[in-house]
Motif scaffolding. Structure first.
Motif, PDB file in Angstrom:
ATOM      1  N   UNK A   1       0.670  -1.076   0.160  1.00 24.60           N
ATOM      2  CA  UNK A   1      -0.095  -0.138  -0.067  1.00 24.60           C
ATOM      3  C   UNK A   1       0.907   1.338  -0.025  1.00 24.60           C
ATOM      4  N   UNK A   2       1.942   1.249   0.764  1.00 25.57           N
ATOM      5  CA  UNK A   2       2.733   2.459   0.786  1.00 25.57           C
ATOM      6  C   UNK A   2       3.524   2.748  -0.380  1.00 25.57           C
ATOM      7  N   UNK A   3       4.052   1.622  -1.139  1.00 30.33           N
ATOM      8  CA  UNK A   3       4.916   1.765  -2.341  1.00 30.33           C
ATOM      9  C   UNK A   3       3.937   1.942  -3.394  1.00 30.33           C
ATOM     10  N   UNK A   4       2.621   1.841  -3.572  1.00 25.01           N
ATOM     11  CA  UNK A   4       1.667   2.008  -4.538  1.00 25.01           C
ATOM     12  C   UNK A   4       1.363   3.561  -4.354  1.00 25.01           C
ATOM     13  N   UNK A   5       1.071   3.945  -3.124  1.00 29.08           N
ATOM     14  CA  UNK A   5       0.640   5.396  -3.249  1.00 29.08           C
ATOM     15  C   UNK A   5       2.012   6.209  -3.299  1.00 29.08           C
ATOM     16  N   UNK A   6       3.236   5.757  -2.876  1.00 28.76           N
ATOM     17  CA  UNK A   6       4.232   6.505  -3.281  1.00 28.76           C
ATOM     18  C   UNK A   6       4.409   6.872  -4.514  1.00 28.76           C
ATOM     19  N   UNK A   7       4.307   5.574  -5.617  1.00 28.42           N
ATOM     20  CA  UNK A   7       4.404   5.674  -7.170  1.00 28.42           C
ATOM     21  C   UNK A   7       3.387   6.723  -7.526  1.00 28.42           C
ATOM     22  N   UNK A   8       2.213   6.567  -7.208  1.00 30.58           N
ATOM     23  CA  UNK A   8       1.095   7.447  -7.613  1.00 30.58           C
ATOM     24  C   UNK A   8       1.407   8.952  -7.310  1.00 30.58           C
ATOM     25  N   UNK A   9       2.181   9.375  -6.089  1.00 23.33           N
ATOM     26  CA  UNK A   9       2.434  10.614  -6.025  1.00 23.33           C
ATOM     27  C   UNK A   9       3.788  10.810  -6.261  1.00 23.33           C
ATOM     28  N   UNK A  10       4.507  10.227  -7.030  1.00 27.33           N
ATOM     29  CA  UNK A  10       5.770  10.567  -7.441  1.00 27.33           C
ATOM     30  C   UNK A  10       6.726  10.839  -6.190  1.00 27.33           C
ATOM     31  N   UNK A  11       6.506   9.979  -5.111  1.00 26.74           N
ATOM     32  CA  UNK A  11       7.300  10.334  -3.833  1.00 26.74           C
ATOM     33  C   UNK A  11       8.981   9.697  -4.151  1.00 26.74           C
ATOM     34  N   UNK A  12       9.901  10.479  -3.559  1.00 31.76           N
ATOM     35  CA  UNK A  12      11.079  10.243  -3.802  1.00 31.76           C
ATOM     36  C   UNK A  12      11.953   9.494  -2.480  1.00 31.76           C
ATOM     37  N   UNK A  13      11.436   9.853  -1.273  1.00 25.73           N
ATOM     38  CA  UNK A  13      11.869   9.314  -0.083  1.00 25.73           C
ATOM     39  C   UNK A  13      10.592   8.725   0.683  1.00 25.73           C
ATOM     40  N   UNK A  14      10.847   7.716   1.410  1.00 29.06           N
ATOM     41  CA  UNK A  14      10.192   7.223   2.409  1.00 29.06           C
ATOM     42  C   UNK A  14      10.678   7.013   3.721  1.00 29.06           C
ATOM     43  N   UNK A  15      10.156   7.666   4.625  1.00 26.59           N
ATOM     44  CA  UNK A  15      10.681   7.328   6.098  1.00 26.59           C
ATOM     45  C   UNK A  15       9.868   6.669   6.615  1.00 26.59           C
ATOM     46  N   UNK A  16      10.755   5.814   7.559  1.00 20.32           N
ATOM     47  CA  UNK A  16       9.876   4.879   8.513  1.00 20.32           C
ATOM     48  C   UNK A  16      10.933   4.634   9.510  1.00 20.32           C
ATOM     49  N   UNK A  17      10.091   3.960  10.673  1.00 19.20           N
ATOM     50  CA  UNK A  17      10.977   3.836  11.790  1.00 19.20           C
ATOM     51  C   UNK A  17      11.737   2.360  11.959  1.00 19.20           C
ATOM     52  N   UNK A  18      12.739   2.462  12.490  1.00 21.66           N
ATOM     53  CA  UNK A  18      13.764   1.307  12.931  1.00 21.66           C
ATOM     54  C   UNK A  18      13.129   0.241  13.585  1.00 21.66           C
ATOM     55  N   UNK A  19      12.804  -1.039  13.302  1.00 26.01           N
ATOM     56  CA  UNK A  19      12.204  -2.081  13.937  1.00 26.01           C
ATOM     57  C   UNK A  19      12.772  -2.340  15.230  1.00 26.01           C
ATOM     58  N   UNK A  20      12.074  -2.522  16.238  1.00 25.31           N
ATOM     59  CA  UNK A  20      12.262  -2.941  17.493  1.00 25.31           C
ATOM     60  C   UNK A  20      11.903  -4.162  18.062  1.00 25.31           C
ATOM     61  N   UNK A  21      11.213  -4.984  17.128  1.00 30.61           N
ATOM     62  CA  UNK A  21      10.844  -6.404  17.543  1.00 30.61           C
ATOM     63  C   UNK A  21      11.881  -7.270  17.245  1.00 30.61           C
ATOM     64  N   UNK A  22      11.654  -8.512  17.889  1.00 29.77           N
ATOM     65  CA  UNK A  22      12.707  -9.676  17.298  1.00 29.77           C
ATOM     66  C   UNK A  22      12.758  -9.966  15.882  1.00 29.77           C
ATOM     67  N   UNK A  23      13.841 -10.710  15.445  1.00 32.41           N
ATOM     68  CA  UNK A  23      13.827 -11.001  13.994  1.00 32.41           C
ATOM     69  C   UNK A  23      13.012 -12.196  13.891  1.00 32.41           C
ATOM     70  N   UNK A  24      12.647 -13.183  14.997  1.00 28.71           N
ATOM     71  CA  UNK A  24      11.533 -14.257  14.598  1.00 28.71           C
ATOM     72  C   UNK A  24      10.300 -13.598  14.123  1.00 28.71           C
ATOM     73  N   UNK A  25       9.759 -12.412  14.688  1.00 28.86           N
ATOM     74  CA  UNK A  25       8.444 -12.040  14.296  1.00 28.86           C
ATOM     75  C   UNK A  25       8.593 -11.665  12.793  1.00 28.86           C
ATOM     76  N   UNK A  26       9.832 -10.964  12.236  1.00 31.76           N
ATOM     77  CA  UNK A  26       9.928 -10.848  10.824  1.00 31.76           C
ATOM     78  C   UNK A  26       9.870 -12.177  10.039  1.00 31.76           C
ATOM     79  N   UNK A  27      10.417 -13.127  10.649  1.00 27.74           N
ATOM     80  CA  UNK A  27      10.564 -14.636   9.910  1.00 27.74           C
ATOM     81  C   UNK A  27       8.986 -14.985   9.781  1.00 27.74           C
TER      82      UNK A  27
END
Length: 889
Positions: A330-356
Motif C-alpha cells: 500500500x505504501x509503495x503503490x501510494x508513493x508511486x502514484x504521488x511520485x514520492x522520492x523518499x519514504x521515512x520509516x521507523x527502525x524495527x524494535x521487535x525480534x527477528x523471529x517476528x519478521x520470519x
C-alpha cells in the motif's frame, strides 16, 4: 488479475475524453512574469512575428507599449485591429474592440494586460472576460499577466509589497491556460532597465523605485512566479505519468512520505520528516495503512494514532489513510502514484523471529522501492515495554459454548453418515463447521473449533475408535492438515468479515453525503440546511451538535436550535471562527473544554462553527469521523456560499433595475416639468415687472409664485444633472479660466440668497489658470455655497490655492457635520440631521459627480475651531503656450 503494467482503462478513457475536449476548444497562451518590464509584451510580439512568418493569421487586438521604442518596432508588419474609443470623464480611453475582433475572427489574437479593467460602458467590466468570450468563439488568444494579479496571491502580495493590487483575475483563468511561458529577468537587471527609463517614464520610474520596485519586493515576486509556474509544470508531469501509466518515480522534485502508526515512536518520525521536508523545501505526506483483515485498533492505540495524525497536520503535512492487504504494498503503490522520492520509516524494535513469521515491513519496502530512497529513523527513546499494556479481553464462555455446539453438531452428522462416507468426506464436514464458526465469531473461537474438530475426528473416526490413541501414524499428517486448513479458512473468513465491515463503513459515509446533498437540494433556507447537517453529524459522530453562523456583526448565533452556549463553549467557538482550525476536547487547543468545535468553510473565510457535545463523556472522535465531519461541513459550506452569492446577485440585479427605473423616471419627469415651470416663472416675473403693484396680498402671492417656481426649477435642473452624471452622458468642455471668474460668476447668481451674509474670498497670488468646464464648475460652486447658506448663519470663506494640485476650500462657521457622516453627505438623497431645511439631497451628490468628472476629488471634515470645510482638489493641467505678439515694422 489486473496487469500492473497495463494502464487503467477508465483513467485512459477519461484522459482521451479530456484531450478531445481540449483539442476542440481554442488555445490560451499566457506570457507570465513577476513584474512590469521583464519583457512579457516583447516576448509575445516576437512569438507573433514568428507565427506570421509561418503563415499564421495573427492580429494585434491591443498592445500597450508604454513608450518603449523597441517594443513598438515589433508591431511593424503586424495587422493591428482598430481600438474602440471611450469618452470617460473628459478623457478618451482606447479599449479592445471585442465586436471587431469577433467579426474579424483571426487565427491568433494578441491581447495585452489580461488583468486590465475596461472603461465603463464596455460589454464586460474586465478584459479577462473579453478573452473568455473570444476563446468561446474559437479564437486563439495570446496574452500577458504578472503574478501580482493572481487572485489567490492578493493577500500575500499585499503583505510583501504593502500595495493592495485592485486588478486581479480568478485562478481558474490561469488553470484554463493551455500554455504558460515564464518570462524571467534578474531583479538587478530589471532595476537597471527602470533607471534607464525602459519600464516607465522618468517621474513614474522614480516613484516606482521607491515603492513597488524595491529589490526585496522583486525577489519575493520572482519566487512566487517561479513557484506558480513550477506547480503548473508539476501538474502537467503528473498528468503525463497517469496518462501513460508510469509508476516508476521521476525524481524531478523531492517528495517525502512518512509511515505513521499507533506506536509511541511515530511522533518522533513525524518531527524528523518535518525537518527533512523543510531542509529539502519539499512537500510531505503522513500516511497510515490499515491492513485489510487485521483486527481494529483498541481505544488507546486509536487515540495515539489520531494524535500522531493531528501532529502531522499541524506541522504542515498532508494526511492520507490507506488500506490494502499489505502495508508495504500500500505504501509503495501510494508513493508511486504521488511520485514520492523518499519514504521515512521507523527502525524495527521487535525480534527477528517476528519478521520470519509475519514478514518485515522494512524488507518489503527496500526490495520493492526501486528508485525510491528508504530512510530509516530510530523511534522514540521510550521502549515499547514502557507503554501501558491493554488488559486481556475476558473469556466469553457463551461464544465458546456455541463453537462447541457447532462442532458437536458436525460430529453428530458425521456419525450418522459414517457408513456412507469416506474419512475424507468427514474431514470436509468438520472444515465446514470450522468455517461457520469463523464466519460468525473471532479468530480465537475458530482456533478453538479447529482443535476441537481434530480431537473429535480422532476420537470418533480413527482406529482404535472412542480413544485418543492413534493406530496409524499416517493420521498425524491428516490431523495436521486438518488443523492447518481449518486455521487458514478461519483467517480468510475473518478477513472477509473485516473487508465487509470496512466496505459497509465506506458505503455508509458515501450514502450519508449523498443523503445530505439531496436534503440540501430541497432546503429552502439556512435553518433547514443546518438541521439536515446537524442531524447527520449526530448520527455519524454519536454526539449532539449545534451549528452557529456569523451574523452581520460577526457574532456567532445558533441557526439549528439547541440550548444557549455557555461562556467557555462560546470562547472555543469564537477561537475556531478566528483561526479556522478545530479546537476543544480531543484537540491540542483548549483540550479541557467539554465540547469540540469545527470550522464551517464558506469560500475563503470561516462562515460558521459546528459545536459537538459527545454523548459519552471523554470520548474522542476517531480520524474517520473527523474526516467525514469535515466533508459534511465543506459540502454544507459550499451550499451556503452558493446561496449567499445567488442572493447577492439577485439583490444586485434588483438594485440595478431599480436604479435604472429611477433614473429613467427622474429624467422623464424632469424634462416634462421644465416647460410648465418656465411658463409659470416667466408669467409671474412678467406680472411683477410689467406694472408696479401696490404692496399687498396680490404682490406677495406673485412673489411667492416666482420664488417657488425658481426653486422647483433648480430642483429639476439638479435631477437632470444627476441623471446625466450617472449615465456618463455629460461631456466636459474644458477651458483655461481664472478661478476669480468662476467664483465671481457663482456669487453673482446667488446674489439674492447672499443678502445679509458675509463672504470672504482668499485666492493665492500667481495661481495658474484652471482647466475646467466653466458651466459645470460654476454649478459645483453654486451647490457648495447654497448648501452652506442653508445650514449655517455665519460668514462663509472661499480659499483657492495650489497644494498637490489645485485646491478650493469652502469653510463655514455652522454646527459642523455629524461624526461618521463625512462621506455619506455626498450620497444621493442624503439629508443632514438639521431639520427644517428645504432641499432634495442632491446638491452635494452633484458636486462630487462634477469633481470626479474633472478627475478630481472632494472631501468634507469638521474644523477644530468649529464649522465644516469642503475641499475640492483638481489635477493641474498646463495651459497652452500663448503665441508671441507681433511687433509692428
Amino acid at each position: 488479475m489486473k496487469d500492473p503494467e497495463r494502464p487503467d482503462p477508465d483513467a485512459l478513457l477519461r484522459r482521451v475524453q479530456a484531450d478531445e475536449a481540449k483539442e476542440k476548444r481554442a488555445r490560451l497562451k499566457l506570457f507570465f512574469g513577476f513584474a512590469p518590464g521583464v519583457g512579457k509584451t516583447y516576448a509575445m510580439l516576437e512569438s507573433a512575428r514568428r507565427l506570421k512568418a509561418e503563415g499564421v493569421d495573427v492580429v494585434v487586438g491591443c498592445v500597450e507599449t508604454h513608450g518603449r521604442a523597441e517594443t513598438a518596432r515589433l508591431l511593424d508588419g503586424l495587422e493591428i485591429l482598430p481600438r474602440r474609443q471611450v469618452d470617460y470623464r473628459g478623457t478618451v480611453l482606447k479599449e479592445l474592440d471585442l465586436a471587431g475582433a469577433l467579426a474579424r475572427r483571426p487565427r491568433v489574437l494578441l491581447v495585452d494586460e489580461l488583468a486590465h479593467s475596461n472603461a465603463p460602458g464596455s460589454r464586460h467590466t474586465k478584459r479577462w472576460q473579453d478573452v473568455i468570450e473570444l476563446l468561446e468563439a474559437g479564437i486563439e488568444v495570446h496574452t500577458t499577466l504578472n503574478v501580482q494579479h493572481v487572485e489567490s496571491l492578493n493577500d500575500v502580495i499585499a503583505e510583501i509589497t504593502t500595495v493592495r493590487v485592485r486588478e486581479t483575475i480568478p485562478d481558474s483563468i490561469l488553470e484554463r491556460a493551455d500554455e504558460i511561458e515564464l518570462i524571467d529577468l534578474p531583479p538587478d537587471e530589471l532595476l537597471t532597465r527602470l533607471k534607464e527609463g525602459k519600464v516607465y517614464l522618468a517621474d513614474q520610474a522614480a516613484r516606482a523605485a521607491d515603492s513597488f520596485f524595491r529589490r526585496g519586493n522583486l525577489l519575493a515576486l520572482r519566487e512566487l512566479a517561479l513557484r506558480r509556474t513550477a506547480e503548473r509544470v508539476e501538474a502537467e508531469v503528473q498528468a503525463y505519468r497517469e496518462a501513460h501509466a508510469i509508476e516508476r518515480t521521476w525524481a524531478a522534485a523531492e517528495r517525502i512520505l512518512v509511515c505513521v502508526g499507533p506506536g509511541p515512536g511515530s511522533a518522533r518520525l513525524v518531527r524528523a520528516a518535518r525537518r527533512l521536508a523543510v531542509g529539502l523545501r519539499a512537500p510531505w505526506v503522513a500516511a497510515y495503512v490499515a491492513p485489510v483483515g487485521m483486527p481494529p485498533l483498541g481505544e488507546e492505540d486509536r487515540e495515539r494514532l489520531d494524535a500522531h495524525l493531528r501532529l502531522a497536520e499541524s506541522l504542515g503535512a498532508e494526511v492520507a489513510q490507506l488500506g490494502g492487504p499489505s502495508i508495504g504494498e500500500a505504501l509503495l503503490s501510494f508513493a508511486r502514484q504521488r511520485n514520492v522520492t523518499r519514504i521515512v520509516v521507523g527502525k524495527p524494535t521487535h525480534t527477528r523471529l517476528r519478521d520470519l513469521i509475519r514478514g518485515s515491513l522494512l524488507d518489503d519496502l527496500v526490495r520493492g522501492s526501486g528508485p525510491i530512497d528508504i530512510q530509516v529513523i530510530s523511534g522514540d527513546e521510550t521502549p515499547p515495554e514502557a507503554s501501558p499494556r491493554r488488559a486481556p479481553a475476558p473469556l466469553d464462555l457463551g461464544v465458546y459454548g456455541a463453537a462447541t455446539l457447532m462442532i458437536g453438531l458436525t460430529t453428530t452428522v458425521s456419525v450418522l453418515l459414517d457408513r456412507y462416507l469416506e474419512n475424507a468426506d468427514i474431514v470436509m464436514i468438520y472444515l465446514l463447521g470450522i468455517m461457520l464458526v469463523a464466519l460468525r465469531y473471532a479468530r480465537a473461537h475458530a482456533f478453538f473449533a479447529a482443535a476441537l474438530s481434530v480431537a473429535a475426528y480422532d476420537f470418533f473416526f480413527v482406529e482404535p475408535r472412542y480413544t485418543f490413541a492413534i493406530g496409524d501414524s499416517r493420521h498425524l499428517m491428516t490431523f495436521g492438515m486438518m488443523f492447518g486448513v481449518g486455521l487458514v479458512i478461519s483467517d480468510l473468513m475473518l478477513r472477509l468479515r473485516r473487508q465487509e465491515a470496512s466496505a459497509r463503513a465506506r458505503e455508509a459515509g458515501s450514502s450519508a453525503l449523498l443523503g445530505l446533498t439531496r436534503e440540501l437540494t430541497h432546503a429552502e433556507d439556512e435553518e433547514q440546511a443546518a438541521l439536515a447537517t446537524t442531524r447527520l453529524i449526530d448520527q455519524l459522530a454519536e454526539a449532539r451538535s449545534q451549528l452557529l453562523m456569523a451574523g452581520s456583526d460577526g457574532r456567532l448565533e445558533p441557526i439549528s436550535g439547541g440550548s444557549e452556549l455557555g461562556p467557555a463553549e462560546r470562547g472555543v467557538a469564537e477561537w475556531v471562527q478566528s483561526h479556522g482550525r478545530p479546537a476543544g476536547w480531543g484537540t491540542d487547543t483548549l483540550p479541557g473544554s467539554p465540547v469540540v468545535c469545527f470550522p464551517l468553510p464558506m469560500g475563503p473565510k470561516v462562515g460558521g462553527v459546528l459545536v459537538l457535545w459527545p454523548k459519552t463523556p471523554g470520548r474522542i472522535l476517531d480520524a474517520n469521523q473527523r474526516h467525514l465531519t469535515d466533508a459534511i461541513l465543506r459540502q454544507t459550506g459550499l451550499w451556503l456560499e452558493r446561496r449567499r452569492l445567488a442572493e447577492e446577485a439577485r439583490a444586485a440585479t434588483l438594485r440595478a433595475r431599480t436604479e435604472e427605473l429611477r433614473s429613467s423616471l427622474l429624467s422623464t419627469v424632469s424634462h416634462d416639468l421644465r416647460t410648465p415651470l418656465a411658463a409659470i416663472t416667466g408669467a409671474a416675473t412678467s406680472l411683477l415687472e410689467s406694472k408696479p403693484l401696490e404692496v399687498g396680498p396680490r404682490a406677495e402671492l406673485l412673489a411667492t409664485i416666482a420664488e417657488e417656481a425658481e426653486r422647483l426649477e433648480r430642483l429639476v435642473a439638479n435631477l437632470l444633472d444627476m441623471t446625466r452624471l450617472e449615465s456618463g452622458a455629460m461631456k466636459l468642455e474644458r477651458e483655461f479660466v481664472p478661478v476669480e471668474e468662476l467664483i465671481g460668476s457663482a456669487l453673482q447668481r446667488l446674489d439674492k440668497a447672499l443678502v445679509g451674509r458675509k463672504v470672504r474670498i482668499d485666492i493665492a497670488p500667481e495661481l495658474p489658470l484652471w482647466a475646467v468646464d466653466p458651466v459645470l464648475f460654476e454649478q459645483l460652486l453654486i451647490n457648495l455655497i447654497d448648501n452652506a447658506l442653508k445650514y449655517t448663519d455665519g460668514p462663509i470663506e472661499l480659499v483657492a490655492k495650489e497644494q498637490d494640485g489645485l485646491v478650493l476650500e469652502l469653510r463655514d462657521h455652522g454646527p459642523g457635520l455629524l461624526p461618521g457622516s463625512e462621506d455619506r453627505i455626498f450620497d444621493k438623497f442624503y439629508r443632514g440631521a438639521h431639520g427644517g431645511v428645504a432641499g432634495s439631497g442632491l446638491g452635494l451628490a452633484i458636486v462630487r459627480g462634477i469633481a470626479l468628472a474633472h478627475g478630481g476629488r472632494i472631501r468634507a471634515a469638521n474644523r477644530p475651531e468649529g464649522g465644516a470645510v469642503f475641499t475640492v482638489t483638481l489635477p493641474r493641467l498646463e495651459a497652452p503656450a500663448m503665441p508671441p505678439a507681433e511687433v509692428p515694422a
